[in-house]
Design an enzyme around this catalytic site. Structure first.
Site, mmCIF file in Angstrom:
data_model
loop_
_atom_site.group_PDB
_atom_site.id
_atom_site.type_symbol
_atom_site.label_atom_id
_atom_site.label_comp_id
_atom_site.label_asym_id
_atom_site.label_seq_id
_atom_site.Cartn_x
_atom_site.Cartn_y
_atom_site.Cartn_z
ATOM 1 C CG ASP A 33 -1.945 -1.125 1.202
ATOM 2 O OD1 ASP A 33 -1.930 -1.930 0.257
ATOM 3 O OD2 ASP A 33 -2.733 -1.231 2.167
ATOM 4 C CE LYS A 138 -3.529 -4.259 1.298
ATOM 5 N NZ LYS A 138 -4.242 -3.460 2.268
ATOM 6 C CB CYS A 171 -2.134 -2.570 5.416
ATOM 7 S SG CYS A 171 -3.801 -1.888 5.264
HETATM 8 C C1 C5J Z 1 -2.990 0.665 5.576
HETATM 9 C C2 C5J Z 1 -4.691 1.901 6.721
HETATM 10 N N1 C5J Z 1 -2.503 0.458 4.355
HETATM 11 N N2 C5J Z 1 -3.870 2.326 7.673
HETATM 12 N N3 C5J Z 1 -4.247 1.184 5.665
HETATM 13 O O1 C5J Z 1 -2.309 0.473 6.559
HETATM 14 O O2 C5J Z 1 -5.866 2.197 6.764
#
Ligand code: C5J
Length: 235
Positions: A33, A138, A171
């Site tokens: 991400d 995702k 994540c």
């Molecule tokens: C991730 C989030 N990628 N913090 N998403 O950690 O909402």
């Protein structure tokens, strides 16, 4: 998809709680991400009230590992968190949660917040995937939930995951726990992860490697680069 010319050599990676021996042919780099929505002003992360500059520190270490992984011919997988434009894959409980300045799906300066195909959903330019790299979209925090990741890893015979990205405690941690339960060895690149909350970053790494490595191993980009460089020399 990648052809996987990875050399069939092994390395021992300096890590905590203990060094770990891996075979590069069954190892993938999993980058979680690293999207504009999390790292840049005007995206999902900032709508939640976060200081997005906290995540910038992970970009250079990931960039160095990504470059070395490409040189080694390692399987590279990027993930992106986001939702379909009609929000059919976004649980109402997720969309309605908290008091963000903009909700998932609302129009923002980088397009609709956390929506696939919008500029904010893109991976930051410095880490942009190459054409032959795998990108997993995702809807959740974990990269296995409602995605093809498990099938991809099976197809390529992956047993070990070098994991980095953001955020450490959300994540990255969720994905490492999912992967651990599925039998993968997860080696988390500590300086290649970041959180809006430095204390959560530290705790997120500590809980992975505690209890003899309850979910996996923690290393850093220097150790990964050293191991990759030795593997390249051996190949
Ligand atoms: C991730 C989030 N990628 N913090 N998403 O950690 O909402």
């Amino acid at each position: 998809m990648q052809a996987s010319p990875t050399p069939k050599v092994g390395s021992t990676i300096v890590a905590e709680p203990a060094p770990i021996a891996i075979d590069w042919a069954s190892t993938a780099l999993l980058i979680i991400d690293m999207q504009r929505d999390f790292l840049e002003p005007g995206g999902f992360g900032e709508t939640l009230g976060n200081d997005v500059s906290q995540l910038a520190r992970a970009v250079a270490p990931i960039g160095a590992v990504l470059k070395a992984a490409r040189a080694l011919g390692l399987l590279v997988i990027h993930t992106r968190e986001g939702h379909l434009p009609d929000l059919s894959d976004a649980p109402p409980a997720k969309v309605a949660r908290g008091a963000p300045s903009l909700r998932i799906g609302d129009p923002g300066p980088m397009g609709r917040i956390l929506i696939r195909g919008e500029p904010g959903h893109d991976i930051v330019a410095a880490l942009a995937p190459e054409d032959d790299e795998i990108v997993i979209d995702k809807p959740g925090k974990g990269a296995f939930y409602a995605t093809e990741l498990g099938d991809v890893l099976q197809k390529y015979g992956v047993e070990n995951l070098l994991v980095c990205g953001v955020t450490t405690e959300v994540c990255v941690n969720t994905t490492v726990r999912e992967a651990n339960d599925r039998g993968y060895r997860c080696i988390v690149i500590g300086d290649g992860c970041a959180s809006y909350f430095p204390e959560f970053h530290q705790a997120g790494l500590a809980m992975i490697k505690a209890q003899g490595g309850i979910f996996g191993w923690v290393t850093d980009s220097a150790a990964i680069l050293a191991a990759m460089s030795a593997a390249n020399a051996d190949a």
